[in-house]
Design a protein around this motif. Structure first.
Motif, PDB file in Angstrom:
ATOM      1  N   ALA A   1       0.865  -1.180   0.000  1.00  0.00           N
ATOM      2  CA  ALA A   1       0.000   0.000   0.000  1.00  0.00           C
ATOM      3  C   ALA A   1       0.899   1.226   0.000  1.00  0.00           C
ATOM      4  O   ALA A   1       1.787   1.346   0.842  1.00  0.00           O
ATOM      5  CB  ALA A   1      -0.913   0.008   1.222  1.00  0.00           C
ATOM      6  N   MET A   2       0.697   2.112  -0.964  1.00  0.00           N
ATOM      7  CA  MET A   2       1.527   3.305  -1.106  1.00  0.00           C
ATOM      8  C   MET A   2       0.652   4.543  -1.164  1.00  0.00           C
ATOM      9  O   MET A   2      -0.404   4.529  -1.790  1.00  0.00           O
ATOM     10  CB  MET A   2       2.355   3.244  -2.388  1.00  0.00           C
ATOM     11  CG  MET A   2       3.325   2.110  -2.460  1.00  0.00           C
ATOM     12  SD  MET A   2       4.766   2.466  -1.451  1.00  0.00           S
ATOM     13  CE  MET A   2       5.529   0.865  -1.422  1.00  0.00           C
ATOM     14  N   LEU A   3       1.092   5.597  -0.517  1.00  0.00           N
ATOM     15  CA  LEU A   3       0.444   6.901  -0.632  1.00  0.00           C
ATOM     16  C   LEU A   3       1.226   7.667  -1.686  1.00  0.00           C
ATOM     17  O   LEU A   3       2.349   8.115  -1.447  1.00  0.00           O
ATOM     18  CB  LEU A   3       0.476   7.626   0.716  1.00  0.00           C
ATOM     19  CG  LEU A   3      -0.251   8.957   0.771  1.00  0.00           C
ATOM     20  CD1 LEU A   3      -1.719   8.795   0.419  1.00  0.00           C
ATOM     21  CD2 LEU A   3      -0.095   9.571   2.146  1.00  0.00           C
ATOM     22  N   LEU A   4       0.633   7.770  -2.879  1.00  0.00           N
ATOM     23  CA  LEU A   4       1.315   8.382  -4.017  1.00  0.00           C
ATOM     24  C   LEU A   4       0.463   9.495  -4.615  1.00  0.00           C
ATOM     25  O   LEU A   4      -0.759   9.496  -4.477  1.00  0.00           O
ATOM     26  CB  LEU A   4       1.583   7.340  -5.109  1.00  0.00           C
ATOM     27  CG  LEU A   4       2.455   6.160  -4.736  1.00  0.00           C
ATOM     28  CD1 LEU A   4       2.379   5.093  -5.811  1.00  0.00           C
ATOM     29  CD2 LEU A   4       3.885   6.617  -4.525  1.00  0.00           C
ATOM     30  N   ASP A   5       1.106  10.386  -5.313  1.00  0.00           N
ATOM     31  CA  ASP A   5       0.423  11.420  -6.069  1.00  0.00           C
ATOM     32  C   ASP A   5      -0.385  10.732  -7.170  1.00  0.00           C
ATOM     33  O   ASP A   5       0.103   9.833  -7.851  1.00  0.00           O
ATOM     34  CB  ASP A   5       1.472  12.353  -6.682  1.00  0.00           C
ATOM     35  CG  ASP A   5       0.865  13.531  -7.403  1.00  0.00           C
ATOM     36  OD1 ASP A   5      -0.291  13.443  -7.856  1.00  0.00           O
ATOM     37  OD2 ASP A   5       1.563  14.548  -7.522  1.00  0.00           O
TER      38      ASP A   5
ATOM     39  N   VAL B   1      -8.749   7.997  -3.789  1.00  0.00           N
ATOM     40  CA  VAL B   1      -8.380   9.380  -4.065  1.00  0.00           C
ATOM     41  C   VAL B   1      -8.762  10.227  -2.853  1.00  0.00           C
ATOM     42  O   VAL B   1      -9.913  10.222  -2.421  1.00  0.00           O
ATOM     43  CB  VAL B   1      -9.095   9.900  -5.329  1.00  0.00           C
ATOM     44  CG1 VAL B   1      -8.735  11.344  -5.586  1.00  0.00           C
ATOM     45  CG2 VAL B   1      -8.731   9.028  -6.522  1.00  0.00           C
ATOM     46  N   LEU B   2      -7.775  10.927  -2.323  1.00  0.00           N
ATOM     47  CA  LEU B   2      -8.001  11.824  -1.193  1.00  0.00           C
ATOM     48  C   LEU B   2      -8.165  13.234  -1.729  1.00  0.00           C
ATOM     49  O   LEU B   2      -7.350  13.703  -2.520  1.00  0.00           O
ATOM     50  CB  LEU B   2      -6.811  11.767  -0.222  1.00  0.00           C
ATOM     51  CG  LEU B   2      -6.430  10.368   0.267  1.00  0.00           C
ATOM     52  CD1 LEU B   2      -5.184  10.437   1.124  1.00  0.00           C
ATOM     53  CD2 LEU B   2      -7.582   9.743   1.033  1.00  0.00           C
ATOM     54  N   ASN B   3      -9.195  13.925  -1.297  1.00  0.00           N
ATOM     55  CA  ASN B   3      -9.422  15.267  -1.827  1.00  0.00           C
ATOM     56  C   ASN B   3      -8.867  16.362  -0.920  1.00  0.00           C
ATOM     57  O   ASN B   3      -8.979  17.530  -1.221  1.00  0.00           O
ATOM     58  CB  ASN B   3     -10.906  15.507  -2.095  1.00  0.00           C
ATOM     59  CG  ASN B   3     -11.729  15.461  -0.822  1.00  0.00           C
ATOM     60  OD1 ASN B   3     -11.232  15.136   0.239  1.00  0.00           O
ATOM     61  ND2 ASN B   3     -13.004  15.762  -0.949  1.00  0.00           N
ATOM     62  N   GLU B   4      -8.281  16.002   0.192  1.00  0.00           N
ATOM     63  CA  GLU B   4      -7.664  16.979   1.072  1.00  0.00           C
ATOM     64  C   GLU B   4      -6.246  16.546   1.386  1.00  0.00           C
ATOM     65  O   GLU B   4      -5.967  15.363   1.544  1.00  0.00           O
ATOM     66  CB  GLU B   4      -8.438  17.105   2.381  1.00  0.00           C
ATOM     67  CG  GLU B   4      -9.773  17.790   2.245  1.00  0.00           C
ATOM     68  CD  GLU B   4     -10.411  18.027   3.597  1.00  0.00           C
ATOM     69  OE1 GLU B   4      -9.680  18.254   4.576  1.00  0.00           O
ATOM     70  OE2 GLU B   4     -11.641  17.981   3.658  1.00  0.00           O
ATOM     71  N   LEU B   5      -5.389  17.518   1.500  1.00  0.00           N
ATOM     72  CA  LEU B   5      -4.006  17.249   1.862  1.00  0.00           C
ATOM     73  C   LEU B   5      -3.690  18.085   3.085  1.00  0.00           C
ATOM     74  O   LEU B   5      -3.834  19.301   3.071  1.00  0.00           O
ATOM     75  CB  LEU B   5      -3.069  17.626   0.712  1.00  0.00           C
ATOM     76  CG  LEU B   5      -1.583  17.494   0.995  1.00  0.00           C
ATOM     77  CD1 LEU B   5      -1.216  16.033   1.238  1.00  0.00           C
ATOM     78  CD2 LEU B   5      -0.775  18.046  -0.147  1.00  0.00           C
ATOM     79  N   ILE B   6      -3.321  17.425   4.151  1.00  0.00           N
ATOM     80  CA  ILE B   6      -2.960  18.129   5.372  1.00  0.00           C
ATOM     81  C   ILE B   6      -1.449  18.066   5.496  1.00  0.00           C
ATOM     82  O   ILE B   6      -0.873  16.994   5.613  1.00  0.00           O
ATOM     83  CB  ILE B   6      -3.628  17.482   6.598  1.00  0.00           C
ATOM     84  CG1 ILE B   6      -5.141  17.549   6.429  1.00  0.00           C
ATOM     85  CG2 ILE B   6      -3.179  18.186   7.862  1.00  0.00           C
ATOM     86  CD1 ILE B   6      -5.913  16.786   7.464  1.00  0.00           C
TER      87      ILE B   6
END
Length: 88
Positions: free
Chosen positions: A46-50, A73-78
């Motif tokens: 599992a990778m968190l990628l652009d 797809v995440l719509n917010e970036l903290i």
């Protein structure tokens, strides 16, 4: 991260989850290496990628031969401000 990239086996761990570092091709190296390590263990990656990384022409072969099982797809970036974690 370099310790992970030089690992040749993961007998005690089947799964890899990370937010790989970007730049200088590191994210690609981490993804490919994680996939290679889990191939023999049957684990998951599992990778968190652009999101743009999925559409990059240089990664086409990787994603065609080993397509992601799911894409979220995440719509917010903290973002955490530099130095907020005590590290600089």
């Amino acid at each position: 991260m370099w310790a992970f990239l030089t690992t040749t086996h993961r007998s005690n761990r089947r799964n890899t989850r990370t937010n790989p570092p970007y730049g200088r091709g590191l994210a690609d190296r981490v993804v490919v290496h994680a996939l290679q390590l889990t191939q023999s263990t049957g684990g998951t990656v599992a990778m968190l990628l652009d999101l743009a990384s999925l559409a990059h022409p240089l990664r086409h072969v990787l994603y065609v031969t080993r397509p992601p099982a799911a894409v979220y797809v995440l719509n917010e970036l903290i973002c955490q401000p530099a130095g907020a974690d005590g590290l600089e």
